[in-house]
Design a protein around this motif. Structure first.
Motif, mmCIF file in Angstrom:
data_model
loop_
_atom_site.group_PDB
_atom_site.id
_atom_site.type_symbol
_atom_site.label_atom_id
_atom_site.label_comp_id
_atom_site.label_asym_id
_atom_site.label_seq_id
_atom_site.Cartn_x
_atom_site.Cartn_y
_atom_site.Cartn_z
ATOM 1 N N CYS A 20 0.838 -1.209 0.000
ATOM 2 C CA CYS A 20 0.000 0.000 0.000
ATOM 3 C C CYS A 20 0.871 1.257 0.000
ATOM 4 O O CYS A 20 0.747 2.105 0.894
ATOM 5 C CB CYS A 20 -0.951 -0.023 1.199
ATOM 6 S SG CYS A 20 -0.121 -0.350 2.781
ATOM 7 N N PRO A 21 1.770 1.372 -1.011
ATOM 8 C CA PRO A 21 2.677 2.524 -1.025
ATOM 9 C C PRO A 21 1.960 3.849 -1.275
ATOM 10 O O PRO A 21 2.527 4.902 -0.993
ATOM 11 C CB PRO A 21 3.629 2.194 -2.187
ATOM 12 C CG PRO A 21 2.843 1.291 -3.084
ATOM 13 C CD PRO A 21 1.960 0.496 -2.181
ATOM 14 N N TYR A 22 0.749 3.808 -1.796
ATOM 15 C CA TYR A 22 0.048 5.048 -2.151
ATOM 16 C C TYR A 22 -0.796 5.561 -0.994
ATOM 17 O O TYR A 22 -0.688 6.719 -0.598
ATOM 18 C CB TYR A 22 -0.790 4.829 -3.428
ATOM 19 C CG TYR A 22 0.097 4.225 -4.507
ATOM 20 C CD1 TYR A 22 1.121 4.987 -5.081
ATOM 21 C CD2 TYR A 22 -0.021 2.890 -4.890
ATOM 22 C CE1 TYR A 22 1.993 4.425 -6.008
ATOM 23 C CE2 TYR A 22 0.835 2.322 -5.820
ATOM 24 C CZ TYR A 22 1.845 3.090 -6.375
ATOM 25 O OH TYR A 22 2.711 2.549 -7.270
ATOM 26 N N SER A 23 -1.620 4.694 -0.419
ATOM 27 C CA SER A 23 -2.459 5.136 0.710
ATOM 28 C C SER A 23 -1.706 5.024 2.039
ATOM 29 O O SER A 23 -2.081 5.687 3.003
ATOM 30 C CB SER A 23 -3.723 4.281 0.775
ATOM 31 O OG SER A 23 -3.432 2.973 1.237
ATOM 32 N N LYS A 24 -0.702 4.162 2.078
ATOM 33 C CA LYS A 24 -0.010 3.833 3.345
ATOM 34 C C LYS A 24 -0.989 3.296 4.392
ATOM 35 O O LYS A 24 -0.761 3.404 5.598
ATOM 36 C CB LYS A 24 0.728 5.055 3.930
ATOM 37 C CG LYS A 24 1.502 5.869 2.940
ATOM 38 C CD LYS A 24 2.986 5.585 3.060
ATOM 39 C CE LYS A 24 3.814 6.560 2.256
ATOM 40 N NZ LYS A 24 4.188 6.051 0.932
ATOM 41 N N PHE A 25 -2.072 2.746 3.918
ATOM 42 C CA PHE A 25 -3.121 2.231 4.810
ATOM 43 C C PHE A 25 -3.199 0.718 4.629
ATOM 44 O O PHE A 25 -3.779 0.222 3.658
ATOM 45 C CB PHE A 25 -4.457 2.907 4.454
ATOM 46 C CG PHE A 25 -5.546 2.651 5.446
ATOM 47 C CD1 PHE A 25 -5.574 3.334 6.658
ATOM 48 C CD2 PHE A 25 -6.549 1.738 5.172
ATOM 49 C CE1 PHE A 25 -6.588 3.092 7.587
ATOM 50 C CE2 PHE A 25 -7.564 1.494 6.088
ATOM 51 C CZ PHE A 25 -7.576 2.176 7.296
ATOM 52 N N SER A 26 -2.562 -0.009 5.532
ATOM 53 C CA SER A 26 -2.534 -1.466 5.372
ATOM 54 C C SER A 26 -3.770 -2.097 6.001
ATOM 55 O O SER A 26 -4.254 -1.670 7.056
ATOM 56 C CB SER A 26 -1.259 -2.048 5.970
ATOM 57 O OG SER A 26 -1.119 -1.640 7.295
ATOM 58 N N VAL A 27 -4.287 -3.091 5.304
ATOM 59 C CA VAL A 27 -5.482 -3.814 5.763
ATOM 60 C C VAL A 27 -5.190 -5.313 5.660
ATOM 61 O O VAL A 27 -4.560 -5.781 4.700
ATOM 62 C CB VAL A 27 -6.722 -3.464 4.904
ATOM 63 C CG1 VAL A 27 -7.968 -4.174 5.431
ATOM 64 C CG2 VAL A 27 -6.957 -1.947 4.881
ATOM 65 N N GLY A 52 -6.134 -1.331 -7.811
ATOM 66 C CA GLY A 52 -5.778 -1.966 -6.540
ATOM 67 C C GLY A 52 -6.894 -2.862 -6.020
ATOM 68 O O GLY A 52 -8.062 -2.718 -6.401
ATOM 69 N N SER A 53 -6.527 -3.789 -5.139
ATOM 70 C CA SER A 53 -7.545 -4.688 -4.593
ATOM 71 C C SER A 53 -7.531 -4.654 -3.065
ATOM 72 O O SER A 53 -6.506 -4.386 -2.433
ATOM 73 C CB SER A 53 -7.349 -6.113 -5.107
ATOM 74 O OG SER A 53 -6.061 -6.564 -4.799
ATOM 75 N N CYS A 54 -8.685 -4.944 -2.503
ATOM 76 C CA CYS A 54 -8.878 -4.910 -1.050
ATOM 77 C C CYS A 54 -8.421 -6.217 -0.408
ATOM 78 O O CYS A 54 -8.375 -7.275 -1.058
ATOM 79 C CB CYS A 54 -10.347 -4.703 -0.718
ATOM 80 S SG CYS A 54 -10.945 -3.022 -0.971
ATOM 81 N N ALA A 55 -8.145 -6.150 0.875
ATOM 82 C CA ALA A 55 -7.710 -7.321 1.638
ATOM 83 C C ALA A 55 -8.752 -8.444 1.584
ATOM 84 O O ALA A 55 -8.406 -9.625 1.472
ATOM 85 C CB ALA A 55 -7.451 -6.913 3.082
ATOM 86 N N MET A 77 -9.005 -6.041 9.526
ATOM 87 C CA MET A 77 -8.163 -5.282 10.455
ATOM 88 C C MET A 77 -7.437 -4.147 9.755
ATOM 89 O O MET A 77 -6.842 -4.323 8.692
ATOM 90 C CB MET A 77 -7.122 -6.226 11.077
ATOM 91 C CG MET A 77 -6.249 -5.551 12.119
ATOM 92 S SD MET A 77 -4.965 -6.648 12.748
ATOM 93 C CE MET A 77 -5.904 -7.690 13.833
ATOM 94 N N GLY A 78 -7.530 -2.970 10.365
ATOM 95 C CA GLY A 78 -6.797 -1.813 9.863
ATOM 96 C C GLY A 78 -6.499 -0.861 11.003
ATOM 97 O O GLY A 78 -7.037 -1.024 12.107
ATOM 98 N N ASN A 79 -5.645 0.107 10.741
ATOM 99 C CA ASN A 79 -5.286 1.085 11.775
ATOM 100 C C ASN A 79 -6.194 2.297 11.725
ATOM 101 O O ASN A 79 -6.850 2.551 10.723
ATOM 102 C CB ASN A 79 -3.846 1.564 11.550
ATOM 103 C CG ASN A 79 -2.853 0.480 11.875
ATOM 104 O OD1 ASN A 79 -3.004 -0.237 12.851
ATOM 105 N ND2 ASN A 79 -1.819 0.362 11.047
ATOM 106 N N GLY A 80 -6.196 3.058 12.786
ATOM 107 C CA GLY A 80 -6.916 4.330 12.785
ATOM 108 C C GLY A 80 -7.974 4.391 13.861
ATOM 109 O O GLY A 80 -8.327 3.382 14.462
ATOM 110 N N ASP A 81 -8.478 5.605 14.081
ATOM 111 C CA ASP A 81 -9.505 5.805 15.108
ATOM 112 C C ASP A 81 -10.858 5.307 14.630
ATOM 113 O O ASP A 81 -11.646 4.769 15.398
ATOM 114 C CB ASP A 81 -9.613 7.289 15.463
ATOM 115 C CG ASP A 81 -8.363 7.762 16.191
ATOM 116 O OD1 ASP A 81 -7.677 6.912 16.796
ATOM 117 O OD2 ASP A 81 -8.068 8.971 16.131
#
Ligand code: THU
Length: 132
Positions: A20-27, A52-55, A77-81
């Motif tokens: 996820c080099p573009y969003s930096k949002f790993s799932v 791109g494809s989703c987890a 699972m992902g990060n964030g509030d």
């Protein structure tokens, strides 16, 4: 280790391998099937962003390759509030291989934050039974 702990562990590993080099949002997503097997997936982005494809997609592909067809539970699972609940397209993808009672665990690295049924996150859905 019980099943949910195992799924959380696999989801953390899937997040570590996310591309996820573009969003930096790993799932990470982990399916437990009705047969008791586990399948993981991570998001895989692309320089051509919409490709791109989703987890969840990756986990479903792994499940089909593994010869299973029914999702009993899925961890996303992902990060964030905010809760990382499956996107609309992935709700429909999960639906194809679920029952209304399939459980969707919305998680962060620390554990489960909310568990809902597929019917709760995708009510009045369209599925294989709706086709003539
Ligand atoms: N993402 C998933 O993998 N699953 C979801 O249900 C929500 C979004 C990914 C796609 C993209 O790589 C990143 O999160 C940011 O949208």
């Amino acid at each position: 280790m019980n099943d949910i702990e195992k799924m959380l562990d696999l989801a953390r590993k899937a997040m570590e391998n996310a591309y996820c080099p573009y969003s930096k949002f790993s799932v990470g997503a982990v399916i437990k099937t009705d047969t008791g097997h586990f399948y993981s997936g991570c998001n895989v982005e692309n320089a051509s962003y919409p490709v791109g494809s989703c987890a969840e997609q990756g986990a479903i592909s792994a499940m089909i390759l593994g010869g299973d067809k029914k999702i009993a539970e899925i961890v996303v699972m992902g990060n964030g509030d905010a809760l990382v609940s499956p996107c609309g397209a992935c709700r429909q993808r999960i639906r194809e291989f679920s029952t209304p009672e399939t459980i969707v665990h919305i998680c962060d690295r620390n554990g489960v934050r909310k568990s809902l049924t597929l019917a709760e996150i995708l009510p009045i859905s369209f599925g294989p039974e709706n086709l003539l």
